[in-house]
Design a protein around this motif. Structure first.
Motif, PDB file in Angstrom:
ATOM      1  N   ASN A   1      -2.405   4.349  16.045  1.00 32.93           N
ATOM      2  CA  ASN A   1      -1.291   4.117  15.090  1.00 32.93           C
ATOM      3  C   ASN A   1      -1.131   5.886  15.204  1.00 32.93           C
TER       4      ASN A   1
ATOM      5  N   LEU B   1      -7.660  -0.603   3.701  1.00 30.14           N
ATOM      6  CA  LEU B   1      -6.784   1.214   4.058  1.00 30.14           C
ATOM      7  C   LEU B   1      -8.142   1.880   3.822  1.00 30.14           C
TER       8      LEU B   1
ATOM      9  N   ARG C   1       0.596  -0.814   0.437  1.00 29.64           N
ATOM     10  CA  ARG C   1       0.093  -0.104  -0.114  1.00 29.64           C
ATOM     11  C   ARG C   1       0.954   1.464  -0.214  1.00 29.64           C
TER      12      ARG C   1
ATOM     13  N   HIS D   1      -8.499  -0.549   8.361  1.00 31.19           N
ATOM     14  CA  HIS D   1      -7.086   0.115   8.450  1.00 31.19           C
ATOM     15  C   HIS D   1      -8.438   1.940   7.936  1.00 31.19           C
TER      16      HIS D   1
ATOM     17  N   PHE E   1      -7.843   5.792   8.325  1.00 31.14           N
ATOM     18  CA  PHE E   1      -7.309   7.391   8.905  1.00 31.14           C
ATOM     19  C   PHE E   1      -8.492   8.724   8.617  1.00 31.14           C
TER      20      PHE E   1
ATOM     21  N   HIS F   1       8.045   8.259   7.702  1.00 28.93           N
ATOM     22  CA  HIS F   1       8.760   8.267   6.550  1.00 28.93           C
ATOM     23  C   HIS F   1       9.650   8.882   6.756  1.00 28.93           C
TER      24      HIS F   1
HETATM   25  O1  KIV Z   1       1.869   8.765   7.228  1.00 22.61           O
HETATM   26  C1  KIV Z   1       0.885   8.272   7.038  1.00 22.61           C
HETATM   27  O2  KIV Z   1       0.187   8.655   7.831  1.00 22.61           O
HETATM   28  C2  KIV Z   1      -0.182   6.718   5.966  1.00 22.61           C
HETATM   29  C3  KIV Z   1      -1.163   6.759   7.235  1.00 22.61           C
HETATM   30  C4  KIV Z   1      -2.062   6.433   5.730  1.00 22.61           C
HETATM   31  C5  KIV Z   1      -1.330   5.681   8.764  1.00 22.61           C
HETATM   32  O3  KIV Z   1       0.531   6.308   5.270  1.00 22.61           O
END
Ligand code: KIV
Ligand code: ZN
Length: 513
Positions: free
Chosen positions: A166, A72, A12, A96, A98, A203
């Motif tokens: 998360n 997602l 994903r 999941h 968000f 990230h």
């Molecule tokens: O980086 C991020 O916030 C995501 C969310 C969809 C969990 O990939």
């Protein structure tokens, strides 16, 4: 020893890397390998994004047995319905959901105040609760969100039945002490936090994804999210192999472990690199080609005396083996089969025969066939493509003072022979113009890359291309000792995949979510 759950999002977030475009069969192939690697959870895609994504998530959900498969969803009912449909047949489904929480996202992207964000997430979770017993909720851009609002959102998610919450550093902005502090704060201040698992998702924009994830583990994260080879949006996600090896190598420091089969790391990395077309840099930690190479004389001397002088983990621990049996044109079927077993491939008789014929072809062109060559040959056939066009022959004329020309002979749907000739700026351009003329497909070449599979002048070259037609992209691969032939094969492979997508999409026009 604490167990850290591994949530893999190669299919994903990893697939969101620019230029990566996996088809369903490739996703399933990677999913099988992730299962062998032993990830606990795998995010297979974003079903609401397109019918193709939904179908791919469903194929993964049906293919894997021992892993939780996750889809997602934004905080809206249509997305949740798409995940429901995509996870039909999954042994252990999980959704999941968000929603962004930071002031920047609230103001500019969502145009919502805190109250609206809270209510939107709450109603999405309530809706999802009717259909899912396992729910993960993510506070997108939590890294730039006010502490008190993080606490409020996590508390709400716990009350609404999320099993995992998360806390992503979506834009890779934080440093390890800041990211770790959020987990400490949440652990100490949110009521009932012990009822859920806390997850870290980082990230790599400032190159701190792995360090931040490890800081989260030290401050109580139960699950970490990442991708193989660290692929993903922009600078990518946390590389799962880095976390796994950091925990294994520094076990007494972290006092935490994972259920991963570490010896599957090298193979998983190679497969992901091959199918995504994202080359792993030589100096990449753990899985780069140089990660276990010792160049300087002083280091080599140290290694010869005692490996631990310069080696903190062994190549064998991630599944790299030193080759003892080198194959060449005199090698027989028995040695060939033994070699495949040694490389971890148990093929049936038919597959061995097919691979052996390709090996003999290659051995005629190369003196020694290395393990990397063999793996490239076998893995080329792992994921079959429906061949509408088959490249039969190709002739190229080139001189640095003349205009390059190419002539191709292509067979369409096993009966129509197409022969065309064209000129170009260079040999590859001429080949691609000739293929365009023969196939009458109008496409744009978005990406072209070439790498050598092994060493030496006679090495196999692997070309990766991305083609786009009417907004739909597909990637293709080609393998040959000749890079022009590999280029032509990659282009035709991508054309076949584009056509397959076109057919699949037109059959799915009426899918209702
Ligand atoms: O980086 C991020 O916030 C995501 C969310 C969809 C969990 O990939
Ligand atoms: Zn992400």
């Amino acid at each position: 020893m604490r167990k850290i759950y591994i949530f893999d999002t190669t299919l994903r977030d990893g697939e969101q890397s620019p230029g990566v475009n996996l088809n369903t069969r490739e996703k399933v192939e990677i999913a099988h390998q992730l299962e062998k690697l032993g990830v606990d959870r795998m995010e297979a895609g974003f079903p609401a994004a397109s019918p193709g994504d939904l179908a791919a998530v469903n194929a993964v959900a049906r293919a894997v047995k021992d892993v939780t498969v996750i889809g997602l969803s934004r905080s809206r009912e249509q997305d949740i319905d798409a995940v429901r449909q995509a996870l039909i047949g999954a042994q252990d489904p999980c959704i999941h959901i968000f929603l962004a929480t930071s002031p920047i996202h609230r103001k500019h992207k969502l145009r919502m105040d805190k109250e609206q964000v809270l209510e939107t997430a709450q109603s999405a979770l309530r809706y999802a609760r009717k259909y899912f017993s396992k729910i993960e909720f993510s506070l997108e851009d939590a890294g730039r969100t006010e502490y008190d609002f993080i606490a409020q959102m996590v508390g709400m998610a716990i009350k609404e039945g999320a099993s995992v919450v998360n806390i992503p550093d979506t834009v890779g902005y934080l440093n390890p002490s800041e990211y770790g502090a959020i987990f400490k704060f949440v652990k100490e201040n949110v009521p009932d936090v012990e009822k859920i698992q806390l997850s870290a998702h980082c990230h790599n924009d400032l190159g701190m994804a792995t360090a931040n994830t490890l800081a989260a583990i030290q401050n109580g994260a139960d699950q970490i999210e990442g991708t193989i080879n660290g692929i993903g949006e922009r600078a990518g996600n946390t590389a799962i192999e880095e976390i796994a090896m950091a925990l294994a190598t520094r076990q007494s420091f972290f006092n935490a472990t994972t259920s991963l089969q570490l010896s599957e790391i090298a193979r998983t990395s190679r497969l992901v690199s091959k199918l995504t077309g994202m080359v792993v840099p030589g100096n990449k930690a753990i899985v780069g080609a140089n990660a276990f190479a010792h160049e300087s004389g002083i280091h080599q001397d140290g290694m010869l005396k005692e490996k631990t002088t310069y080696e903190i983990m062994t190549p064998e621990s991630i599944g790299l083996k030193e080759s003892k049996l080198v194959l060449g044109k005199h090698s027989g079927r028995h040695a060939f089969r033994e070699k495949l077993i040694d490389l971890g491939y148990e093929l049936d008789d038919l597959q061995v025969n097919e691979a052996f014929a390709k090996f003999k072809d290659l051995a005629d062109k190369k003196k020694e066939v290395s393990d990397d060559d063999l793996l490239a040959l076998i893995e080329e056939k792992l994921v079959d493509t429906v061949e509408v066009f088959k490249l039969e022959t190709i002739y190229v004329t080139y001189g640095n003072t003349s205009v390059p020309t190419a002539k191709v002979r292509i067979v369409k749907e096993a009966n129509e022979v197409l022969v065309e000739e064209a000129e170009g700026n260079g040999s590859v351009d001429a080949i691609y113009n000739a293929i365009d003329k023969a196939t009458l497909e109008e496409v744009t070449l978005d990406d072209y890359s070439i790498k050598s599979v092994s060493h030496g002048k006679d090495a196999l070259g692997e070309v990766h291309v991305v083609l786009t037609q009417n907004g739909v992209s597909a990637q293709g691969r080609g393998l040959s000792t000749d890079i022009l032939e590999a280029s032509a094969r990659a282009y035709v492979d991508a054309l076949n995949r584009l056509i397959e997508k076109r057919v699949t999409f037109s059959n799915r026009e009426n899918v209702k979510l």
